[in-house]
Design an enzyme around this catalytic site. Structure first.
Site, short mmCIF file in Angstrom:
data_model
loop_
_atom_site.label_atom_id
_atom_site.label_comp_id
_atom_site.label_asym_id
_atom_site.label_seq_id
_atom_site.Cartn_x
_atom_site.Cartn_y
_atom_site.Cartn_z
N ASN A 9 24.88 -45.64 -11.97
CA ASN A 9 26.22 -45.45 -11.44
C ASN A 9 26.16 -45.66 -9.92
O ASN A 9 25.66 -44.81 -9.21
CB ASN A 9 26.68 -44.02 -11.78
N LYS A 11 28.52 -45.77 -7.80
CA LYS A 11 29.56 -45.04 -7.04
C LYS A 11 30.19 -45.97 -6.00
O LYS A 11 30.27 -47.17 -6.23
CB LYS A 11 28.97 -43.76 -6.44
N HIS A 95 33.29 -38.29 -15.02
CA HIS A 95 32.25 -37.96 -14.04
C HIS A 95 32.69 -36.77 -13.20
O HIS A 95 33.87 -36.63 -12.88
CB HIS A 95 31.96 -39.18 -13.15
N GLU A 97 32.51 -36.15 -10.17
CA GLU A 97 33.22 -36.47 -8.93
C GLU A 97 34.69 -36.79 -9.22
O GLU A 97 35.57 -36.46 -8.43
CB GLU A 97 32.52 -37.64 -8.22
N GLU A 167 25.53 -33.94 -17.24
CA GLU A 167 25.17 -33.94 -15.82
C GLU A 167 25.56 -32.60 -15.20
O GLU A 167 26.72 -32.39 -14.83
CB GLU A 167 25.93 -35.06 -15.09
N GLY A 173 23.12 -35.48 -6.93
CA GLY A 173 23.00 -35.86 -5.53
C GLY A 173 22.42 -34.77 -4.65
O GLY A 173 22.46 -34.85 -3.43
N SER A 213 19.96 -36.22 -10.15
CA SER A 213 18.73 -36.34 -9.36
C SER A 213 17.53 -36.83 -10.18
O SER A 213 16.40 -36.37 -9.98
CB SER A 213 18.40 -35.03 -8.64
P1 PGA Z 1 22.33 -38.64 -8.75
O1 PGA Z 1 23.76 -38.93 -9.43
O2 PGA Z 1 21.30 -39.34 -9.59
O3 PGA Z 1 22.43 -39.22 -7.36
O4 PGA Z 1 22.14 -37.17 -8.74
C1 PGA Z 1 23.91 -38.91 -10.82
C2 PGA Z 1 25.36 -39.20 -11.17
O5 PGA Z 1 26.25 -38.82 -10.41
O6 PGA Z 1 25.64 -39.82 -12.21
#
Ligand code: PGA
Length: 250
Positions: A9, A11, A95, A97, A167, A173, A213
């Protein structure tokens, strides 16, 4: 059949030139013999060029969102038909976010899921608890409700086009990863929740990815759990070496 999947992803990262550069690096480094489905999700404006670029390569392209309506006065939005028309038939929905920053509710996500499925798209359905939910030991309830309210309106036949991505928000992140035991415990619970609602065949067949992560140095341990079928990768998907190392860790 349960598939192994690693999805990146991207983003809101990578302009047109940077997208092309990263795709070229992935093409060069992708293992030729692999049973892992590899997916990348660049931003909307770079989807068409990514599809062109990857035409002869075993890497699929996903969108990071879709609007629930067919078409109309929705300034700034993108429809399922538009995605399909440029060759994209996978979409990431729910997601954290989108839920937190753009206030997407379970009900809205459910209608996006329905629209995507009506267009024969595959949905990577994301969900996961926040830190406060885990601290108050409410994480199983939160996850179950997200599944029931955002996804379980679908019909049994639709499960062929569903990939689940657990997740935990506190691990996205942040550099903080759920422990392999926490991941397996939750994935087992998710599969059981699907089993109760839709039966054993669907529960056994659905791929459940972990996201939050995932890095080259922790991927193998996470992926070695029996109910983990791959990963949804954010930060580490932006570096070709890291992403390929994660693909190779399955
Ligand atoms: P990350 O993000 O690997 O940077 O933690 C995962 C995601 O948001 O799908």
């Amino acid at each position: 059949m349960r598939k192994k999947i690693v999805a990146g992803n991207w983003k809101m990262n990578k302009n047109a030139e940077q997208t092309e550069d990263l795709l070229n690096e992935l093409i060069e480094k992708m293992p030729t013999e692999t049973d892992v489905q590899v997916i990348v999700a660049p931003t909307f404006v770079n989807l068409a060029s990514a599809v062109d670029h990857l035409e002869f390569i075993n890497i699929d392209v996903a969108a990071q969102n879709v609007h629930q309506a067919e078409s109309g006065a929705y300034t700034g939005e993108i429809s399922a038909d538009m995605l399909k028309s440029v060759g994209v038939d996978i979409v990431i929905l729910g997601h954290s976010e989108r839920r937190a920053i753009f206030h997407e509710t379970d009900a809205l996500i459910a209608s996006k899921v329905n629209t995507a499925l009506e267009h024969d798209m595959t949905v990577i359905f994301c969900f996961g608890e926040e830190l406060k939910d885990r601290q108050s030991k409410n994480h199983f309830n939160v996850v179950e409700n997200q599944l029931r309210d955002g996804l379980f309106q679908i019909e049994a036949k639709d499960w062929d086009n569903i990939v689940l991505a657990y997740e935990p928000v506190w691990a996205i992140g942040t550099g903080e990863t759920a422990s392999p035991e926490q991941v397996q415990e939750m994935h087992e619970f998710i599969r059981e929740t699907v089993r109760k609602a839709f039966g054993s065949d669907i529960a056994e067949d659905v791929s459940i990815l972990y996201g939050g992560s995932v890095k080259p140095d922790n991927a193998k341990e996470i992926f070695s759990n029996p109910d983990v079928d791959g990963g949804l990768i954010g930060g580490a998907a932006l570096k070709s070496d890291d992403f390929i190392a994660i693909v190779n860790a399955i």
